[in-house]
Write a protein that holds these residues in place. Structure first.
Motif, PDB file in Angstrom:
ATOM      1  N   THR A   1       0.826  -1.216   0.000  1.00 28.46           N
ATOM      2  CA  THR A   1       0.000   0.000   0.000  1.00 28.46           C
ATOM      3  C   THR A   1       0.854   1.258   0.000  1.00 28.46           C
ATOM      4  O   THR A   1       0.503   2.259  -0.627  1.00 28.46           O
ATOM      5  N   TYR A   2       1.974   1.232   0.698  1.00 24.00           N
ATOM      6  CA  TYR A   2       2.885   2.374   0.737  1.00 24.00           C
ATOM      7  C   TYR A   2       4.304   1.847   0.904  1.00 24.00           C
ATOM      8  O   TYR A   2       4.527   0.759   1.429  1.00 24.00           O
ATOM      9  N   MET A   3       5.255   2.613   0.421  1.00 25.28           N
ATOM     10  CA  MET A   3       6.657   2.228   0.480  1.00 25.28           C
ATOM     11  C   MET A   3       7.322   2.842   1.718  1.00 25.28           C
ATOM     12  O   MET A   3       6.693   3.536   2.501  1.00 25.28           O
ATOM     13  N   ALA A   4       8.608   2.625   1.856  1.00 33.12           N
ATOM     14  CA  ALA A   4       9.343   3.161   3.002  1.00 33.12           C
ATOM     15  C   ALA A   4       9.499   4.681   2.880  1.00 33.12           C
ATOM     16  O   ALA A   4       9.493   5.227   1.770  1.00 33.12           O
ATOM     17  N   PRO A   5       9.625   5.376   4.012  1.00 27.49           N
ATOM     18  CA  PRO A   5       9.811   6.831   3.965  1.00 27.49           C
ATOM     19  C   PRO A   5      11.180   7.197   3.404  1.00 27.49           C
ATOM     20  O   PRO A   5      12.033   6.323   3.252  1.00 27.49           O
TER      21      PRO A   5
ATOM     22  N   SER B   1       3.443  12.205  -1.220  1.00 32.68           N
ATOM     23  CA  SER B   1       3.767  10.851  -1.665  1.00 32.68           C
ATOM     24  C   SER B   1       2.552   9.930  -1.613  1.00 32.68           C
ATOM     25  O   SER B   1       2.544   8.877  -2.260  1.00 32.68           O
ATOM     26  N   PHE B   2       1.537  10.312  -0.836  1.00 28.45           N
ATOM     27  CA  PHE B   2       0.312   9.523  -0.725  1.00 28.45           C
ATOM     28  C   PHE B   2      -0.791  10.035  -1.651  1.00 28.45           C
ATOM     29  O   PHE B   2      -1.900   9.504  -1.640  1.00 28.45           O
ATOM     30  N   GLY B   3      -0.502  11.083  -2.418  1.00 30.96           N
ATOM     31  CA  GLY B   3      -1.527  11.702  -3.240  1.00 30.96           C
ATOM     32  C   GLY B   3      -2.119  12.920  -2.538  1.00 30.96           C
ATOM     33  O   GLY B   3      -1.752  13.257  -1.412  1.00 30.96           O
ATOM     34  N   PRO B   4      -3.066  13.618  -3.187  1.00 31.08           N
ATOM     35  CA  PRO B   4      -3.700  14.784  -2.567  1.00 31.08           C
ATOM     36  C   PRO B   4      -4.783  14.358  -1.575  1.00 31.08           C
ATOM     37  O   PRO B   4      -5.419  13.317  -1.751  1.00 31.08           O
TER      38      PRO B   4
ATOM     39  N   ILE C   1      -4.875   5.902   1.589  1.00 26.71           N
ATOM     40  CA  ILE C   1      -3.458   5.553   1.687  1.00 26.71           C
ATOM     41  C   ILE C   1      -2.800   6.193   2.909  1.00 26.71           C
ATOM     42  O   ILE C   1      -2.171   5.488   3.717  1.00 26.71           O
ATOM     43  N   PRO C   2      -2.918   7.524   3.119  1.00 20.03           N
ATOM     44  CA  PRO C   2      -2.361   8.068   4.358  1.00 20.03           C
ATOM     45  C   PRO C   2      -3.085   7.576   5.605  1.00 20.03           C
ATOM     46  O   PRO C   2      -2.492   7.548   6.688  1.00 20.03           O
TER      47      PRO C   2
ATOM     48  N   GLY D   1       0.660   5.203  14.543  1.00 24.08           N
ATOM     49  CA  GLY D   1      -0.451   5.078  15.468  1.00 24.08           C
ATOM     50  C   GLY D   1      -1.427   6.237  15.397  1.00 24.08           C
ATOM     51  O   GLY D   1      -2.210   6.434  16.326  1.00 24.08           O
ATOM     52  N   PHE D   2      -1.402   7.020  14.332  1.00 26.06           N
ATOM     53  CA  PHE D   2      -2.372   8.103  14.184  1.00 26.06           C
ATOM     54  C   PHE D   2      -3.775   7.500  14.066  1.00 26.06           C
ATOM     55  O   PHE D   2      -4.026   6.652  13.209  1.00 26.06           O
TER      56      PHE D   2
END
Length: 275
Positions: A19-23, A72-75, A104-105, A114-115
């Motif tokens: 779903t998402y890559m590394a920062p 990086s996650f889109g708008p 995604i975010p 943990g948000f």
């Protein structure tokens, strides 16, 4: 799937479909309305996990309404509230609530830091269409659509000095339930995030940070999304700014699974807790 592909998977689904890559996660030109205000101690204490205390005699919170045109996650839009809270001698901005409108975010935020993100309906306007334009920028938050959770507005009336802003680390509660019934969570920890951000500059070289009269209400008394526990009692100041930032992974500063008094003897017997 070979061992190397499995090992290198950063998020679900494992393999190439992560779903998402590394920062790092890049954010450019995002626009924030944020309002500092005082609230009731009773509401704050109902939301702080063990070990955290309000940092101020009269608790202070900051509410955010954010539009992110590129990341990086889109708008996406985002809204959240931070509580100025102390933990082991350090003051943090602790985040009990946060909404987004992009999955995604949401997934990355919950898993990495943990948000406590949920999907919601958000909008920002200064008028247009059938509505007259005005001096105020309005940000609204609904969950579900039609149930107003938060309304914030600001009139940008002066240039603000960046020194007006307090640079505090963010603190969040990362909680992952156990897959087995009757067990403590698999993860229960406080995560510190130090944000690297910068203000955009206007044509005259001044920072794009503005202040002015602001209003804020936590509208619905929703038991599902109890933002009303942090209802303002006094507005301190409102700002609007344009920022860039890069987000990285955080640092675990406390593991609640090591607090035997929280989980009791059953957890200790299973080796989840050390005295």
């Amino acid at each position: 799937m070979d061992a190397a592909t499995f090992r290198d998977s950063f998020s679900q689904p494992i393999g190439a479909a992560g779903t998402y890559m590394a920062p790092p996660y890049l954010y450019r030109g995002f626009e924030d309305i944020f309002i500092a205000y005082e609230t009731s101690r009773e509401g704050v204490e109902a939301l702080l996990p063990p070990g955290l205390e309000p940092a101020d005699e009269v608790p202070v919170c900051i509410a955010w309404g954010r539009w992110i045109p590129f990341s990086s996650f889109g708008p996406y839009h985002e809204s959240y509230v931070m509580i100025r809270a102390d933990f082991q001698g350090t003051t943090f901005l602790y985040q009990p609530f946060i909404f987004t409108d992009n999955e995604i975010p949401l997934v990355a935020g919950r898993e990495l830091w943990g948000f406590a993100k949920k999907l919601a309906v958000m909008g920002r306007t200064s008028g247009g269409g059938s509505d007259p334009f005005g001096e105020q920028m309005l940000f609204t938050v609904e969950r579900p659509r039609g149930q107003r959770i938060m309304t914030m507005a600001i009139a940008c009336e002066r240039k603000a000095d960046p020194s007006e802003l307090e640079d505090l680390p963010v603190l969040s509660m990362r909680l992952i339930p156990s897959a087995e019934a009757g067990q403590p969570p698999s993860v229960c920890e406080l995560v510190r995030l130090d944000v690297e951000g910068s203000l955009h500059s206007a044509a005259d070289g001044s920072p794009q940070l503005y202040a002015g009269r602001a209003s804020l209400t936590m509208d619905a008394r929703s038991p599902v999304d109890p933002w009303h526990l942090l209802q303002p009692t006094r507005i301190i100041q409102g700002w609007f700014g344009v920022f860039d930032m890069d987000l990285y992974q955080g640092h675990v500063i406390h593991d609640y699974l090591k607090d035997a008094e929280i989980w009791g003897s059953a957890a200790q017997l299973d080796g989840h807790v050390t005295a």
